[in-house]
Write an enzyme that holds these catalytic residues in place. Structure first.
Site, PDB file in Angstrom:
ATOM      1  N   SER A 190       3.794   5.892   7.133  1.00 52.28           N
ATOM      2  CA  SER A 190       4.731   6.338   8.154  1.00 52.28           C
ATOM      3  C   SER A 190       5.112   7.798   7.871  1.00 52.28           C
ATOM      4  O   SER A 190       4.240   8.661   7.890  1.00 52.28           O
ATOM      5  CB  SER A 190       5.947   5.410   8.192  1.00 52.28           C
ATOM      6  OG  SER A 190       6.689   5.599   9.365  1.00 52.28           O
TER       7      SER A 190
ATOM      8  N   ASP B 196       1.930  -0.242  17.556  1.00 56.26           N
ATOM      9  CA  ASP B 196       2.965   0.393  16.745  1.00 56.26           C
ATOM     10  C   ASP B 196       3.990   1.083  17.637  1.00 56.26           C
ATOM     11  O   ASP B 196       3.637   1.899  18.486  1.00 56.26           O
ATOM     12  CB  ASP B 196       2.320   1.407  15.796  1.00 56.26           C
ATOM     13  CG  ASP B 196       3.232   1.827  14.667  1.00 56.26           C
ATOM     14  OD1 ASP B 196       4.459   1.819  14.856  1.00 56.26           O
ATOM     15  OD2 ASP B 196       2.722   2.159  13.592  1.00 56.26           O
TER      16      ASP B 196
ATOM     17  N   HIS C 210       3.706  -1.511  13.544  1.00 57.65           N
ATOM     18  CA  HIS C 210       4.021  -0.668  12.395  1.00 57.65           C
ATOM     19  C   HIS C 210       3.977  -1.410  11.068  1.00 57.65           C
ATOM     20  O   HIS C 210       3.574  -0.854  10.057  1.00 57.65           O
ATOM     21  CB  HIS C 210       5.416  -0.064  12.597  1.00 57.65           C
ATOM     22  CG  HIS C 210       5.673   1.166  11.805  1.00 57.65           C
ATOM     23  ND1 HIS C 210       4.972   2.332  11.985  1.00 57.65           N
ATOM     24  CD2 HIS C 210       6.576   1.434  10.819  1.00 57.65           C
ATOM     25  CE1 HIS C 210       5.430   3.260  11.155  1.00 57.65           C
ATOM     26  NE2 HIS C 210       6.401   2.738  10.436  1.00 57.65           N
TER      27      HIS C 210
END
Length: 728
Positions: free
Chosen positions: A580, A665, A700
């Site tokens: 991330s 995501d 995610h």
């Protein structure tokens, strides 16, 4: 109180030949563009897919940027050309790793076989009920249950997530909550992996599901004391920002729900929750640098919310109600925060505030929890997260002690305030996670549960260390590390450096069941606590955000080099990993000093910084302005552009890179890593690999099941192990 949460062989791996950047156009002409009509040809080809160039020009502040791969953005996730490209990349990645398929299976089975399949959480008591979660053998998801009176009573199943997940490639429930009278059970569900949760309700007396289904929420609710009114937070349908709080009465149509709060500032996140005493419905509204909290008596659900303290520039605070007062964690005139108290109803006047725990230049206060005679503060000093208790009456304070030099403590779930025992979590890089209970009066500790591993595990076989390295500007960066003893000299071992470094989030030294598969094969695992985290207090965060962001990246590189200079790790087998915002870290490091590393894993990487932050329709963008800057301001634009990984890809050598993403995501949209992979492959001047792996079913956080999650972990580990020359 806990602040509301608003957060991974056709050819051999190393022999894939790639055209140098100066020959890219010719190579692109010779290689078939990845379109839907030609998918089968590309997927069966040993050559990597070369994404078609479709120039798209962005212009702002008199500056033009050409993005050849902007076409890979598809908000519908249905464009056949885009799906064809992603599938071709998946096929190529699978082909490159095909000769390690058996090894991947072995790693996966090794990890899963460590899991104690029949497992149960520590039960907690609310009124006359004991609530807990359990896993049973072979099941991917938890079962939530309770017993009345004592743990010797008959078990009542609240929900079995395994049954709810049947027929879904992805299933997650991020919140469960029971009404005050223990008769209605509320839970959330997401079957897409976009973190847009539906709320459902079960009548625990009849066992039937209610007709009420509330869509597009954050997942959590707050119960009023009438046991029929709930407050929930709705997400914006485009940006996915939580921005509205509604009141819903069970048995009524959701179209009739009443809007009780709407946040006008799109840089804020909001959440609705019940105070720990259960006496108040709370609304939290927070941006990166300021907060406002509202409250309403839980026995007056039709009433009007009031502000604890109106928002002020750069003022962040949280509150917990206790004996008619707000106990307030605040950074008002206190960079690392302090604790104050004020009468409920009078807290809007700071003249009424009284200091309870003063500011400390060396100690960052994270959170607080109130008990009958004690206040417990969760804090960090010298990089170590730990707990301190203070007696309300005498002012006596004491630390909750540990025998290890590097560890992590945090307050566990303590639903009741009217006693002096506290549950807390403890683990380290070598010690399995534990839940303990301490009598705050006597300091007597009771181990309630320690995680277990199937098979032999002795923490004495592993060495945990903590050291500091000097960054290029003289800052001292803490580093936590762990390795297995007795596997040869450290300078002959592969070194994996993992970090994050954004949002003030600190990667604490915690135990990892899966990491043993690397440690047992000789890997050294290091965590540099770089700026942008709060490892050394709030200033450590301030020094790694906005116009100081470059410190995050150079700290990581400097830490890696310092470890090697101390003969920690084999310089030819150094690996980088981040996800991330940590994937942003990977992208910048790859551009700045990528060949320091033999390989990198960039998980769900935030790499197209400028384009994303210019698009306020992309989920989460506006809430990030105080972290990265707003590129509509030229000074922020210029600074962000100077490090944006996608924009700064250039004709140079790059290490082997594995990029992972999820099609759905909601935090980092899939097209960022997809475009980055395409541009890296176009520009790099050596024959190192660029692999893009897209999970077409998830978002995610990856897969949702407790076993299936580790399939991707095993693939990641195999990538590193193969690069390191370790085959078994």
């Amino acid at each position: 109180m806990k602040k509301p949460l608003l957060c991974l062989a056709v050819f051999s791996l190393l022999s894939c030949q790639q055209q140098p950047a100066e020959e890219t156009d010719t190579a692109a002409e010779q290689a078939a563009p990845t379109t839907n009509q030609e998918t089968e040809t590309v997927m069966n080809s040993p050559q990597p897919p070369m994404a078609e160039k479709r120039p798209h020009v962005f212009e702002i502040h008199g500056d033009q940027r050409t993005d050849n791969y902007h076409w890979l953005r598809d908000d519908t996730r249905e464009d056949p050309d885009v799906l064809a490209y992603l599938n071709a990349e998946n096929a190529y990645a699978e082909g490159q790793m095909a000769d390690s398929e058996a090894f991947t299976d072995r790693i996966y089975n090794e990890i899963v076989n460590r899991i104690v399949q029949n497992d149960e959480s520590v039960p907690y008591q609310i009124d006359d009920f004991w609530y807990y979660r359990k896993y049973t053998e072979g099941q991917e998801y938890p079962i939530y249950a309770r017993k009345k009176g004592s743990m010797d009573a008959d078990e009542e199943i609240l929900i079995d997530v395994n049954k709810l997940a049947e027929g879904h490639a992805y299933y997650a429930s991020n919140s469960q909550s029971v009404s005050h009278d223990h008769k209605i059970y509320a839970f959330s569900e997401d079957t897409v992996s976009r973190r847009q949760y539906d709320l459902r309700f079960k009548d625990l007396e009849t066992g039937e599901m209610l007709d009420d289904v509330i869509k597009n929420t954050t997942g959590s609710i707050a119960w009023a004391k009438d046991n029929k009114t709930v407050f929930y937070t709705r997400k914006h349908p485009t940006t996915l920002l939580p921005y509205q709080v509604f009141r819903h009465e069970l048995g009524t149509a959701t179209d009739d729900d009443v809007l009780v709060y709407e946040e006008p500032d799109n840089t804020f996140y909001i959440a609705a929750y019940t105070s720990r005493s259960k006496d108040y419905i709370m609304i939290y509204a927070g941006a990166t640098t300021l907060t406002e909290i509202f409250y309403l008596a839980a026995d007056d659900p039709q009433g009007e919310f009031q502000s604890v303290l109106p928002r002020e520039p750069k003022h962040e605070y949280t509150v917990e109600d206790f004996n008619g007062q707000w106990v307030i964690k605040t950074n008002w005139q206190a960079l690392n925060s302090r604790v104050m108290k004020a009468p409920i109803g009078e807290s809007g006047n700071k003249d009424q505030w009284q200091e309870v725990v003063p500011h400390d230049d060396e100690t960052l206060i994270y959170d607080l929890e109130t008990f009958k005679d004690w206040l417990v503060v969760e804090q960090r000093k010298n990089g170590i997260r730990h707990l301190k208790a203070m007696n309300w009456e005498t002012g006596e304070s004491k630390l909750i002690q540990s025998e290890e030099p590097a560890y992590t403590m945090s307050v566990a779930y303590n639903p009741q305030q009217d006693h002096n025992t506290m549950r807390y979590n403890y683990d380290s890089l070598t010690q399995l996670g534990s839940v303990l209970e301490i009598d705050l009066d006597s300091d007597e500790k009771t181990l309630l549960k320690q995680d277990k591993i199937n098979g032999a595990y002795d923490p004495e076989d592993y060495q945990s260390k903590r050291l500091e390295i000097e960054a290029r500007d003289g800052a001292m960066v803490p580093v936590s590390m762990v390795y297995k003893k007795g596997m040869g000299e450290l300078d002959k071992r592969p070194l994996l450096v993992y970090a994050y470094g954004s949002y003030g989030s600190s990667i604490d030294p915690r135990f990892s069941l899966s990491r043993l598969s690397l440690l047992d094969r000789g890997f050294i695992y290091a965590i540099p606590h770089i700026r942008g985290s709060q490892a050394k207090g709030r200033q450590w965060y301030e020094d790694g955000k906005m116009f100081n962001k470059m410190n995050t990246f150079t700290d990581y590189i400097d830490a890696t080099k310092a470890l090697l200079a101390q003969n920690i790790g084999d310089a030819k087998r150094v690996y980088a990993w981040g996800g991330s915002a940590g994937g942003l870290l990977m992208g910048v490091v790859a551009n700045l000093d990528g060949m320091l590393y033999d390989g990198m894993i960039a998980a769900v990487p935030f790499v197209d910084v400028v384009t994303t932050m210019l698009d306020e329709d992309i989920p989460l963008t506006t809430g990030e302005f105080d972290e990265w800057g707003n590129p509509k301001n030229k000074d922020s634009y210029d600074y962000m552009l100077s490090y944006s990984p996608y924009d700064q890809v250039k004709a140079q050598d790059y290490p082997n890179i594995l990029i992972t993403t999820g099609l759905h995501d909601s935090q980092v949209q899939y097209w960022e890593p997809a475009k980055w992979a395409a541009k890296l492959r176009e520009m790099k001047t050596n024959d190192k690999l660029v692999l893009l792996r897209t999970n077409m079913d998830t978002g995610h956080g990856g897969a949702s099941g407790r076993f299936s999650y580790f399939k991707e972990t095993a693939q990641d580990y195999t990538f590193l192990l193969k690069l390191a020359g370790i085959k078994e």
